[in-house]
Scaffold this active site. Structure first.
Site, PDB file in Angstrom:
ATOM      1  N   ASP A  80       0.847  -1.201   0.000  1.00 44.51           N
ATOM      2  CA  ASP A  80       0.000   0.000   0.000  1.00 44.51           C
ATOM      3  C   ASP A  80       0.882   1.251   0.000  1.00 44.51           C
ATOM      4  OD1 ASP A  80      -1.919   1.893   0.215  1.00 44.51           O
ATOM      5  OD2 ASP A  80      -2.579   1.342   2.232  1.00 44.51           O
ATOM      6  N   LEU A  81       1.443   1.549  -1.168  1.00 43.33           N
ATOM      7  CA  LEU A  81       2.202   2.803  -1.289  1.00 43.33           C
ATOM      8  C   LEU A  81       1.314   3.920  -1.822  1.00 43.33           C
ATOM      9  CD1 LEU A  81       5.571   1.449  -2.795  1.00 43.33           C
ATOM     10  CD2 LEU A  81       4.916   1.712  -0.417  1.00 43.33           C
ATOM     11  N   LYS A  82       0.091   3.596  -2.135  1.00 45.68           N
ATOM     12  CA  LYS A  82      -0.829   4.572  -2.752  1.00 45.68           C
ATOM     13  C   LYS A  82      -0.079   5.404  -3.782  1.00 45.68           C
ATOM     14  CE  LYS A  82      -4.265   4.754   0.874  1.00 45.68           C
ATOM     15  NZ  LYS A  82      -3.555   3.977   1.925  1.00 45.68           N
ATOM     16  N   ASP A  97       2.493   8.583  -9.129  1.00 44.46           N
ATOM     17  CA  ASP A  97       3.650   9.151  -9.821  1.00 44.46           C
ATOM     18  C   ASP A  97       3.458   9.014 -11.338  1.00 44.46           C
ATOM     19  OD1 ASP A  97       6.176  10.214 -10.225  1.00 44.46           O
ATOM     20  OD2 ASP A  97       7.154   8.900  -8.769  1.00 44.46           O
ATOM     21  N   ILE A  98       4.471   9.383 -12.097  1.00 44.05           N
ATOM     22  CA  ILE A  98       4.410   9.079 -13.530  1.00 44.05           C
ATOM     23  C   ILE A  98       4.579   7.568 -13.704  1.00 44.05           C
ATOM     24  CG2 ILE A  98       5.218  11.356 -14.258  1.00 44.05           C
ATOM     25  CD1 ILE A  98       7.989  10.012 -14.789  1.00 44.05           C
ATOM     26  N   GLY A 137      -7.475  -3.165  10.362  1.00 48.34           N
ATOM     27  CA  GLY A 137      -6.158  -2.988  10.953  1.00 48.34           C
ATOM     28  C   GLY A 137      -6.185  -2.988  12.453  1.00 48.34           C
TER      29      GLY A 137
HETATM   30  P1  BMP Z   1      -7.481   0.657  10.513  1.00 47.79           P
HETATM   31  O1  BMP Z   1      -8.474  -0.532  10.423  1.00 47.79           O
HETATM   32  O2  BMP Z   1      -6.459   0.456  11.555  1.00 47.79           O
HETATM   33  O3  BMP Z   1      -8.156   1.980  10.571  1.00 47.79           O
HETATM   34  O4  BMP Z   1      -6.617   0.605   9.164  1.00 47.79           O
HETATM   35  C1  BMP Z   1      -7.124   0.905   7.918  1.00 47.79           C
HETATM   36  C2  BMP Z   1      -6.075   0.683   6.884  1.00 47.79           C
HETATM   37  O5  BMP Z   1      -6.604   0.970   5.608  1.00 47.79           O
HETATM   38  C3  BMP Z   1      -4.825   1.549   7.039  1.00 47.79           C
HETATM   39  O6  BMP Z   1      -3.710   0.771   6.635  1.00 47.79           O
HETATM   40  C4  BMP Z   1      -5.024   2.679   6.047  1.00 47.79           C
HETATM   41  O7  BMP Z   1      -3.814   3.131   5.486  1.00 47.79           O
HETATM   42  C5  BMP Z   1      -5.863   2.001   4.970  1.00 47.79           C
HETATM   43  N1  BMP Z   1      -6.797   2.876   4.256  1.00 47.79           N
HETATM   44  C6  BMP Z   1      -7.773   3.571   4.929  1.00 47.79           C
HETATM   45  O8  BMP Z   1      -7.896   3.527   6.157  1.00 47.79           O
HETATM   46  N2  BMP Z   1      -8.651   4.329   4.191  1.00 47.79           N
HETATM   47  C7  BMP Z   1      -8.584   4.428   2.837  1.00 47.79           C
HETATM   48  O9  BMP Z   1      -9.407   5.087   2.247  1.00 47.79           O
HETATM   49  C8  BMP Z   1      -7.572   3.735   2.163  1.00 47.79           C
HETATM   50  C9  BMP Z   1      -6.695   2.943   2.889  1.00 47.79           C
HETATM   51  O10 BMP Z   1      -5.758   2.253   2.274  1.00 47.79           O
END
Ligand code: BMP
Length: 224
Positions: free
Chosen positions: A61-63, A66-67, A195
């Site tokens: 999950d680097l979201k 970029d190009i 998470g």
């Molecule tokens: P948690 O259940 O602890 O809130 O974690 C949610 C996970 O999903 C985190 O890793 C966060 O980066 C990711 N995430 C999010 O919460 N909302 C989004 O819209 C997109 C995500 O990737």
């Protein structure tokens, strides 16, 4: 159906923290999603060591935003280290961006996940005004799946209605962000990304079983 988001707290031994959770949870969940905190702190090789004998869904999950050529380079590195899925933003556009990433993912048999809407309220400020365009982008780049929020169910349902059936919806927002387990599955998601409610609990295996049970009950309830 759960994908565990592994976001270790900064005061932890991240390697041990992650390994403990992967060992305890890998037989009861459908995949893991690793975000920037762990990848930055440990490096991708150490993360790969944790998942050495894991064959399930492993999302980086680097979201990415970029190009295309640079996202393709990052994707090659992630692939070399055992990841089989990547997440990218949709707003970067198709040409010289997601088209290149999509080709690279196909070449490497990696799953491409694009973001259509996010779980935090700020998603309404900009991202949510472009959902139709992002859905269109999903089709153009032939995403394997999309991210859509468990925290705004009308949006989740809209995305499900307007997305081809085969495309997976991965839905974060369960637990700490306020949505109850199962609610996203009831409203069109294929997986709930969960998470901290699990990973920060004392007995994460037991908590995961509780969440799975809550999901099961909720899904039965909403099918009535
Ligand atoms: P948690 O259940 O602890 O809130 O974690 C949610 C996970 O999903 C985190 O890793 C966060 O980066 C990711 N995430 C999010 O919460 N909302 C989004 O819209 C997109 C995500 O990737």
């Amino acid at each position: 159906m759960i994908i565990i988001a592994l976001d270790p707290p900064s005061n932890s031994n991240m390697y041990e923290w992650m390994l403990d959770r992967v060992i305890a949870l890998s037989d009861i969940v459908q995949g893991f999603k690793i975000g920037l905190p762990a990848i930055m702190r440990l490096g991708v090789s150490e993360v790969a060591r944790i998942f050495r004998s894991y064959n399930g869904l492993l999302i980086a999950d680097l979201k990415m935003a970029d190009i295309g050529d640079i996202m393709a380079l990052s994707t090659e590195i992630l692939h070399e280290h055992g990841f089989n899925a990547v997440i990218a933003h949709s707003f970067i556009g198709f040409s010289q961006a997601l088209d290149t990433l999509s080709k690279k993912c196909k070449e490497l048999s990696m799953k491409l996940i694009t973001i259509v809407s996010m779980s935090h309220s700020g998603s309404m400020e900009y991202i949510d005004r472009h959902i139709d365009e992002f859905l269109n982008m999903t089709r153009r780049v032939e995403s394997w799946g999309v991210v859509a929020p468990a925290t705004r169910l009308e949006i989740l349902r809209y995305i499900r209605r307007n997305l081809e059936n085969g495309i997976k919806i991965l839905s974060p927002g369960i637990g700490i962000q306020g949505a109850e387990p199962g609610i996203a599955l009831c409203n069109g998601a294929d997986y709930e990304i969960v998470g901290r409610i699990i990973t920060y609990s004392q007995n994460f295996r037991e908590t995961a079983f509780n969440v799975i049970e809550k999901q099961r009950k909720k899904v039965i309830e909403c099918q009535k």
